[in-house]
Design an enzyme around this catalytic site. Sequence first.
Site, PDB file in Angstrom:
ATOM      1  N   ASP A 195       0.792  -1.232   0.000  1.00  8.46           N
ATOM      2  CA  ASP A 195       0.000   0.000   0.000  1.00  8.46           C
ATOM      3  C   ASP A 195       0.825   1.283   0.000  1.00  8.46           C
ATOM      4  OD1 ASP A 195       1.131  -0.025   2.489  1.00  8.46           O
ATOM      5  OD2 ASP A 195      -0.697  -0.629   3.537  1.00  8.46           O
TER       6      ASP A 195
ATOM      7  N   GLU B 271       0.156  -9.143  -1.036  1.00  5.50           N
ATOM      8  CA  GLU B 271      -0.524  -8.586   0.140  1.00  5.50           C
ATOM      9  C   GLU B 271      -1.734  -7.761  -0.299  1.00  5.50           C
ATOM     10  OE1 GLU B 271       1.697  -7.498   4.009  1.00  5.50           O
ATOM     11  OE2 GLU B 271       0.616  -5.654   3.527  1.00  5.50           O
TER      12      GLU B 271
ATOM     13  N   GLU C  74      -2.338   5.051   2.872  1.00  5.97           N
ATOM     14  CA  GLU C  74      -2.199   3.646   2.472  1.00  5.97           C
ATOM     15  C   GLU C  74      -3.527   2.994   2.084  1.00  5.97           C
ATOM     16  OE1 GLU C  74      -0.717   4.989   5.161  1.00  5.97           O
ATOM     17  OE2 GLU C  74       1.415   4.772   4.717  1.00  5.97           O
TER      18      GLU C  74
ATOM     19  N   HIS D 149       5.168   5.323  13.417  1.00 11.44           N
ATOM     20  CA  HIS D 149       5.577   6.193  12.315  1.00 11.44           C
ATOM     21  C   HIS D 149       4.436   6.675  11.435  1.00 11.44           C
ATOM     22  CE1 HIS D 149       5.122   2.346  10.237  1.00 11.44           C
ATOM     23  NE2 HIS D 149       4.960   3.060   9.149  1.00 11.44           N
TER      24      HIS D 149
ATOM     25  N   ARG E 230       1.707   8.459   9.351  1.00 11.82           N
ATOM     26  CA  ARG E 230       1.516   9.890   9.081  1.00 11.82           C
ATOM     27  C   ARG E 230       0.311  10.472   9.808  1.00 11.82           C
ATOM     28  NH1 ARG E 230       4.178  11.972   4.133  1.00 11.82           N
ATOM     29  NH2 ARG E 230       5.547  10.283   3.547  1.00 11.82           N
TER      30      ARG E 230
ATOM     31  N   HIS F  22      11.993   5.702  13.630  1.00 10.42           N
ATOM     32  CA  HIS F  22      11.898   5.822  12.173  1.00 10.42           C
ATOM     33  C   HIS F  22      12.670   7.082  11.754  1.00 10.42           C
ATOM     34  CE1 HIS F  22      10.122   6.348   8.191  1.00 10.42           C
ATOM     35  NE2 HIS F  22       9.583   5.149   8.293  1.00 10.42           N
TER      36      HIS F  22
HETATM   37  C1  UD1 Z   1       6.288   4.777   4.020  1.00 10.87           C
HETATM   38  C2  UD1 Z   1       4.936   4.213   3.550  1.00 10.87           C
HETATM   39  C3  UD1 Z   1       4.240   3.526   4.704  1.00 10.87           C
HETATM   40  C4  UD1 Z   1       5.127   2.487   5.365  1.00 10.87           C
HETATM   41  C5  UD1 Z   1       6.445   3.153   5.763  1.00 10.87           C
HETATM   42  C6  UD1 Z   1       7.354   2.085   6.305  1.00 10.87           C
HETATM   43  C7  UD1 Z   1       3.839   5.580   1.820  1.00 10.87           C
HETATM   44  C8  UD1 Z   1       2.811   6.604   1.530  1.00 10.87           C
HETATM   45  N1  UD1 Z   1       4.052   5.306   3.127  1.00 10.87           N
HETATM   46  O1  UD1 Z   1       6.014   5.805   4.965  1.00 10.87           O
HETATM   47  O2  UD1 Z   1       3.075   2.853   4.202  1.00 10.87           O
HETATM   48  O3  UD1 Z   1       4.481   2.021   6.517  1.00 10.87           O
HETATM   49  O4  UD1 Z   1       7.047   3.738   4.589  1.00 10.87           O
HETATM   50  O5  UD1 Z   1       8.405   2.607   7.026  1.00 10.87           O
HETATM   51  O6  UD1 Z   1       4.428   5.058   0.918  1.00 10.87           O
HETATM   52  N2  UD1 Z   1      13.622   8.563   5.523  1.00 10.87           N
HETATM   53  C9  UD1 Z   1      15.003   8.513   5.558  1.00 10.87           C
HETATM   54  N3  UD1 Z   1      15.644   7.351   5.223  1.00 10.87           N
HETATM   55  C10 UD1 Z   1      14.973   6.241   4.861  1.00 10.87           C
HETATM   56  C11 UD1 Z   1      13.567   6.271   4.856  1.00 10.87           C
HETATM   57  C12 UD1 Z   1      12.905   7.446   5.177  1.00 10.87           C
HETATM   58  O7  UD1 Z   1      15.655   9.499   5.853  1.00 10.87           O
HETATM   59  O8  UD1 Z   1      15.602   5.191   4.565  1.00 10.87           O
HETATM   60  C13 UD1 Z   1      12.918   9.826   5.884  1.00 10.87           C
HETATM   61  C14 UD1 Z   1      13.003  10.872   4.752  1.00 10.87           C
HETATM   62  O9  UD1 Z   1      13.088  12.141   5.325  1.00 10.87           O
HETATM   63  C15 UD1 Z   1      11.664  10.689   4.050  1.00 10.87           C
HETATM   64  C16 UD1 Z   1      10.760  10.421   5.240  1.00 10.87           C
HETATM   65  O10 UD1 Z   1      11.531   9.562   6.097  1.00 10.87           O
HETATM   66  O11 UD1 Z   1      11.303  11.842   3.322  1.00 10.87           O
HETATM   67  C17 UD1 Z   1       9.426   9.780   4.947  1.00 10.87           C
HETATM   68  O12 UD1 Z   1       9.584   8.638   4.104  1.00 10.87           O
HETATM   69  P1  UD1 Z   1       8.316   8.151   3.189  1.00 10.87           P
HETATM   70  O13 UD1 Z   1       8.708   6.928   2.454  1.00 10.87           O
HETATM   71  O14 UD1 Z   1       7.808   9.287   2.358  1.00 10.87           O
HETATM   72  O15 UD1 Z   1       7.181   7.844   4.226  1.00 10.87           O
HETATM   73  P2  UD1 Z   1       7.113   6.852   5.436  1.00 10.87           P
HETATM   74  O16 UD1 Z   1       6.468   7.596   6.563  1.00 10.87           O
HETATM   75  O17 UD1 Z   1       8.425   6.202   5.648  1.00 10.87           O
HETATM   76  N1  UDP Z   2      11.651  -3.147  11.219  1.00  6.80           N
HETATM   77  C1  UDP Z   2      13.027  -3.270  11.316  1.00  6.80           C
HETATM   78  N2  UDP Z   2      13.715  -2.365  12.078  1.00  6.80           N
HETATM   79  C2  UDP Z   2      13.106  -1.355  12.749  1.00  6.80           C
HETATM   80  C3  UDP Z   2      11.687  -1.224  12.631  1.00  6.80           C
HETATM   81  C4  UDP Z   2      10.994  -2.136  11.852  1.00  6.80           C
HETATM   82  O1  UDP Z   2      13.621  -4.186  10.733  1.00  6.80           O
HETATM   83  O2  UDP Z   2      13.787  -0.580  13.425  1.00  6.80           O
HETATM   84  C5  UDP Z   2      10.911  -4.109  10.395  1.00  6.80           C
HETATM   85  C6  UDP Z   2       9.826  -4.869  11.120  1.00  6.80           C
HETATM   86  O3  UDP Z   2      10.328  -6.048  11.693  1.00  6.80           O
HETATM   87  C7  UDP Z   2       8.829  -5.137  10.010  1.00  6.80           C
HETATM   88  C8  UDP Z   2       8.955  -3.935   9.104  1.00  6.80           C
HETATM   89  O4  UDP Z   2      10.224  -3.360   9.399  1.00  6.80           O
HETATM   90  O5  UDP Z   2       9.184  -6.285   9.247  1.00  6.80           O
HETATM   91  C9  UDP Z   2       7.856  -2.976   9.377  1.00  6.80           C
HETATM   92  O6  UDP Z   2       8.150  -1.770   8.801  1.00  6.80           O
HETATM   93  P1  UDP Z   2       7.388  -0.443   9.179  1.00  6.80           P
HETATM   94  O7  UDP Z   2       6.849  -0.519  10.569  1.00  6.80           O
HETATM   95  O8  UDP Z   2       8.319   0.669   8.858  1.00  6.80           O
HETATM   96  O9  UDP Z   2       6.217  -0.402   8.102  1.00  6.80           O
HETATM   97  P2  UDP Z   2       4.738  -1.008   8.040  1.00  6.80           P
HETATM   98  O10 UDP Z   2       4.797  -2.470   8.262  1.00  6.80           O
HETATM   99  O11 UDP Z   2       3.923  -0.270   9.055  1.00  6.80           O
HETATM  100  O12 UDP Z   2       4.270  -0.648   6.662  1.00  6.80           O
END
Ligand code: UD1
Ligand code: UDP
Length: 374
Positions: free
Chosen positions: A95, A117, A131, A207, A209, A240
């Site tokens: 999603d 999924e 999502e 984490h 939004r 996160h």
């Molecule tokens: C995204 C997904 C969410 C998922 C989450 C898992 C969407 C809309 N949301 O949300 O469904 O649960 O990932 O974690 O796709 N950032 C870093 N390094 C990284 C990753 C993220 O610095 O490796 C920071 C950046 O500033 C980035 C921000 O996190 O802009 C947000 O990342 P983004 O992928 O847009 O949204 P998530 O909240 O991570």
């Molecule tokens: N995870 C990880 N390290 C962390 C936090 C999460 O390896 O510090 C793993 C967790 O075990 C799971 C996945 O990341 O498999 C979940 O990711 P996240 O919570 O970011 O996203 P969501 O599942 O809510 O989309």
Amino acid sequence: MKVLSVFGTRPEAIKMCPLVLSLERTRGIRSEVCLTGQHRELLHSVTELFGVRADYDLSLMRPDQSLSDIFCAVLSGVGEVLARSVPDLVLVHGDTSTSCAAALAAFYRHIPVGHVEAGLRSHDRYSPFPEEMNRRLTGVLASYHFAPTADSKANLLAEGITQNVFVTGNTVIDALSATVRPDHVFSCDALRSGELFSHRCVLLTAHRRENIPYALAAVCRAVRRLTETFGDIRVICPLHPNPAVRRVVLPLLRDCPGVILTEPLDMPDMHNLMARCTLVLTDSGGLQEEAPALGVPVLVLRSETERPEGLRAGCVRLAGTEEEGIFRSASLLLSNETERLRMARAVSPYGDGHASERIVRAILHSFPSAEAAS
Ligand code: UD1
Ligand code: UDP
């Protein structure tokens, strides 16, 4: 037959890498991988651990990226990859912005999409945001639907998606079987201290939004009260990297003695920590699936969930997003071991660790020329 798997965030990588490895082992299928790089550090650590190599890496992540920025970048970047790769099938997961935009890019090129999924629904278009809408749109775009459970299949049928729906289990359980070890040596310094596990450990991740900033602040206040009430617990909170999360959590929990804030954990540390915890507090989707498989109760820091199987099985409860509700729900499990064990012993509903193989079989069944070559 060429199958291109497209993913870009940590949870997609954890759940897609086992499937990519199964595709690579299958005669009759040529597997390619496109990483969008929606995430950066979080993504590459996972692909490296699984030994999955990217054929295309778009490296799209930007700090504080907006939803439309990342969606547009994925749509156009994946469009260019499709023009070069010309796969017979594109696989996306779940999603995220990556999944939905990649599915649309494939549709624009008349390439069928398989949705891994598929069919999870909260039935509230704004929660989780964005999502719930991403997965509904991806479901409309996809031609093949790999639903993890009977509930998710039923959601698709109710929306009129009746063709090519396969119930497979969740690939996250496949990933778990490779990581959890009784003799695991933690790579995170904060987890290596033997003294830590003489306490009852509570894992906290948040984490989403739609929970930033208010619900997330309420979670932090509840956690602070829990550490003041239960002196023998340690709350471990891998943060996160989203700066919006850190802006809320750090001021509220940085100086709290019972709380250990860490950088994101690598996947083996995360799974092995979870396996050693008394309780998980989370708004994550993946943790709601993993913790029950490890026999650890989960309190979901949300008012609804698209994973009702866990609620029904009794391994997951909704704690809501208010400080008092979260504090009470967690206090009950920390003070009443019978109640906690009832949750811990409930049977996990997310599969047997063979979801990837079922998805590969469904693909072969749907593409007879590949099946003939396999
Ligand atoms: C995204 C997904 C969410 C998922 C989450 C898992 C969407 C809309 N949301 O949300 O469904 O649960 O990932 O974690 O796709 N950032 C870093 N390094 C990284 C990753 C993220 O610095 O490796 C920071 C950046 O500033 C980035 C921000 O996190 O802009 C947000 O990342 P983004 O992928 O847009 O949204 P998530 O909240 O991570
Ligand atoms: N995870 C990880 N390290 C962390 C936090 C999460 O390896 O510090 C793993 C967790 O075990 C799971 C996945 O990341 O498999 C979940 O990711 P996240 O919570 O970011 O996203 P969501 O599942 O809510 O989309």
